[in-house]
Design an enzyme around this catalytic site. Structure first.
Site, PDB file in Angstrom:
ATOM      1  CB  SER A 122      -8.690  34.082   2.205  1.00 49.33           C
ATOM      2  OG  SER A 122      -9.683  33.239   1.693  1.00 49.33           O
ATOM      3  CD  GLU A 124     -10.673  29.155  -2.012  1.00 51.62           C
ATOM      4  OE1 GLU A 124     -11.761  29.146  -1.394  1.00 51.62           O
ATOM      5  OE2 GLU A 124     -10.442  28.379  -2.964  1.00 51.62           O
ATOM      6  CE1 TYR A 145      -8.879  36.078  -2.961  1.00 48.28           C
ATOM      7  CE2 TYR A 145      -9.500  34.035  -1.871  1.00 48.28           C
ATOM      8  CZ  TYR A 145      -9.395  35.402  -1.861  1.00 48.28           C
ATOM      9  OH  TYR A 145      -9.812  36.107  -0.753  1.00 48.28           O
TER      10      TYR A 145
HETATM   11  P1  GDP Z   1     -15.655  31.245  -2.243  1.00 48.81           P
HETATM   12  O1  GDP Z   1     -15.810  30.276  -1.109  1.00 48.81           O
HETATM   13  O2  GDP Z   1     -14.763  32.391  -1.913  1.00 48.81           O
HETATM   14  O3  GDP Z   1     -15.284  30.605  -3.529  1.00 48.81           O
HETATM   15  O4  GDP Z   1     -17.117  31.941  -2.400  1.00 48.81           O
HETATM   16  P2  GDP Z   1     -18.265  31.777  -3.502  1.00 48.81           P
HETATM   17  O5  GDP Z   1     -19.487  32.409  -2.924  1.00 48.81           O
HETATM   18  O6  GDP Z   1     -17.808  32.300  -4.829  1.00 48.81           O
HETATM   19  O7  GDP Z   1     -18.475  30.206  -3.644  1.00 48.81           O
HETATM   20  C1  GDP Z   1     -18.846  29.406  -2.548  1.00 48.81           C
HETATM   21  C2  GDP Z   1     -19.119  27.980  -3.030  1.00 48.81           C
HETATM   22  O8  GDP Z   1     -20.307  27.974  -3.817  1.00 48.81           O
HETATM   23  C3  GDP Z   1     -18.017  27.391  -3.908  1.00 48.81           C
HETATM   24  O9  GDP Z   1     -17.744  26.083  -3.478  1.00 48.81           O
HETATM   25  C4  GDP Z   1     -18.638  27.357  -5.300  1.00 48.81           C
HETATM   26  O10 GDP Z   1     -18.166  26.299  -6.120  1.00 48.81           O
HETATM   27  C5  GDP Z   1     -20.104  27.160  -4.958  1.00 48.81           C
HETATM   28  N1  GDP Z   1     -21.008  27.582  -6.026  1.00 48.81           N
HETATM   29  C6  GDP Z   1     -21.999  26.821  -6.597  1.00 48.81           C
HETATM   30  N2  GDP Z   1     -22.621  27.512  -7.560  1.00 48.81           N
HETATM   31  C7  GDP Z   1     -22.030  28.739  -7.614  1.00 48.81           C
HETATM   32  C8  GDP Z   1     -22.270  29.895  -8.423  1.00 48.81           C
HETATM   33  O11 GDP Z   1     -23.146  29.925  -9.286  1.00 48.81           O
HETATM   34  N3  GDP Z   1     -21.478  30.989  -8.186  1.00 48.81           N
HETATM   35  C9  GDP Z   1     -20.498  30.983  -7.217  1.00 48.81           C
HETATM   36  N4  GDP Z   1     -19.754  32.090  -7.024  1.00 48.81           N
HETATM   37  N5  GDP Z   1     -20.257  29.893  -6.449  1.00 48.81           N
HETATM   38  C10 GDP Z   1     -21.009  28.790  -6.645  1.00 48.81           C
END
Ligand code: GDP
Length: 321
Positions: A122, A124, A145
């Site tokens: 990933s 990440e 993660y």
């Molecule tokens: P990730 O990159 O695997 O963590 O995928 P996510 O879709 O969960 O999050 C992508 C980005 O969106 C991260 O930087 C989060 O901090 C940001 N983010 C902002 N608001 C939200 C929210 O309400 N839900 C999630 N899941 N992410 C958010």
């Protein structure tokens, strides 16, 4: 098998004539909605799609299934895959996302299975490394993660080097679709835009709008996954679009699609912030282009349109994709 990528990969493999054995966790509620359309009556002699109950915490079950199904290719997509949740359940995430991979690799080694192995690494894992990130960029994970995925990544390399296994890591950047889990930010935004347009709700709460991600389209990413296992030698690849958008950009694109002003409907809630944030993930997919001949076609504006339109269709009672 029940996740976004498992469902698209199963479709691709069935289309190419494979027999597919998918692993599913037993739950008290149905969790197979993404693959139900692939499942036909197992009494038909031409069925090529089989589901088995299994869990990455259960090593003996993995051994048994490798022995009974004797796969040519193993695609390991199972994980606790939500970054925010990994801060709440760090040891569970480590056990499944990290140790689960070790259990699977050991099961392959112990059974002597002659199979190729794909590990879902990933972006990440790059964490706070400066973008654009490529295969040789140092990993600096910022979440339980990311740390668990990094362990699984190095275990996969270790089995490749120690035992000569055809084991590859696909370092996939964020990839989305109408089948993305509802709590990932793109799906959450797409769903909210469609529901607000339909008058079903009025606002959506998000955390950090400044985070930058490289969002691609999941059905294209499973093609890259498949290609990695068809090469002459096992190698690791970054899979990404090479383009950057912020969460704010994605919200604007999604709300524009339904003719709404995102600033009127998106509200901030601190609870969606993470204890540590990954500010910017932007992939450099040149190696995948050069070696696999793979290139992302769908970029963020089209992706947002695909996702919002799918939500609108679902609200209108039409079949999901
Ligand atoms: P990730 O990159 O695997 O963590 O995928 P996510 O879709 O969960 O999050 C992508 C980005 O969106 C991260 O930087 C989060 O901090 C940001 N983010 C902002 N608001 C939200 C929210 O309400 N839900 C999630 N899941 N992410 C958010």
């Amino acid at each position: 098998m029940t996740g976004q990528d498992g469902s698209y990969l199963a479709e691709l493999l069935l289309d190419r004539g494979y027999t597919v054995h998918g692993l599913v966790r037993r739950a008290s509620t149905f969790n197979t909605h993404r693959i139900d359309h692939l499942y036909s009556d197992p009494h038909h002699s031409d069925t090529r799609f089989f589901l088995h109950h299994a869990d990455l915490s259960d090593a003996s079950r993995l051994l048994e299934l490798l022995q009974t199904t004797a796969p040519d290719e193993v695609y390991h997509l199972a994980a606790q895959s939500h970054v925010r949740v990994s801060f709440e359940e760090p040891t569970f995430t480590g056990d499944i996302t990290g140790m689960g991979t070790a259990r699977l690799l050991e099961a392959i080694r112990l059974t002597g299975a002659e199979c190729r192995f794909y590990q879902a690494s990933s972006s990440e894992m790059f964490g706070s490394s400066t973008p654009p990130q490529h295969e040789d960029t140092p990993f600096q994970p910022r979440s339980p993660y990311g740390a668990a995925k990094l362990y699984a990544h190095w275990m996969t390399r270790s089995y490749r080097e120690a035992y000569g296994m055809f084991a590859v890591n696909g370092i996939l950047f964020n990839h989305e679709s109408p089948r993305r889990g509802e709590t990932f930010v793109t799906r959450k935004i797409a769903r909210a835009a469609a529901r607000i347009k339909a008058g079903l709700q009025d606002r959506v709460y998000l955390g950090n709008l400044d985070a930058v991600r490289d969002w691609g389209y999941a059905p294209e990413y499973v093609e890259a996954i498949w290609l990695m296992l068809q090469q002459d030698s096992p190698q690791d690849y970054v899979i990404a679009t090479g383009t950057a958008s912020s969460v704010r950009d994605f919200a604007r694109l999604a709300f524009d699609r339904v003719g709404l002003d995102w600033t009127r409907h998106v509200h901030y809630d601190q609870r969606y912030e993470r204890p540590a944030e990954v500010d910017a993930l932007i992939g450099d997919p040149s190696k995948a282009g050069r070696v696999l001949g793979w290139k992302a076609r769908v970029l963020a504006p089209e992706l947002a349109a695909i996702m919002v339109d799918a939500e609108a269709r679902a609200l209108a009672g039409q079949a999901p994709e």
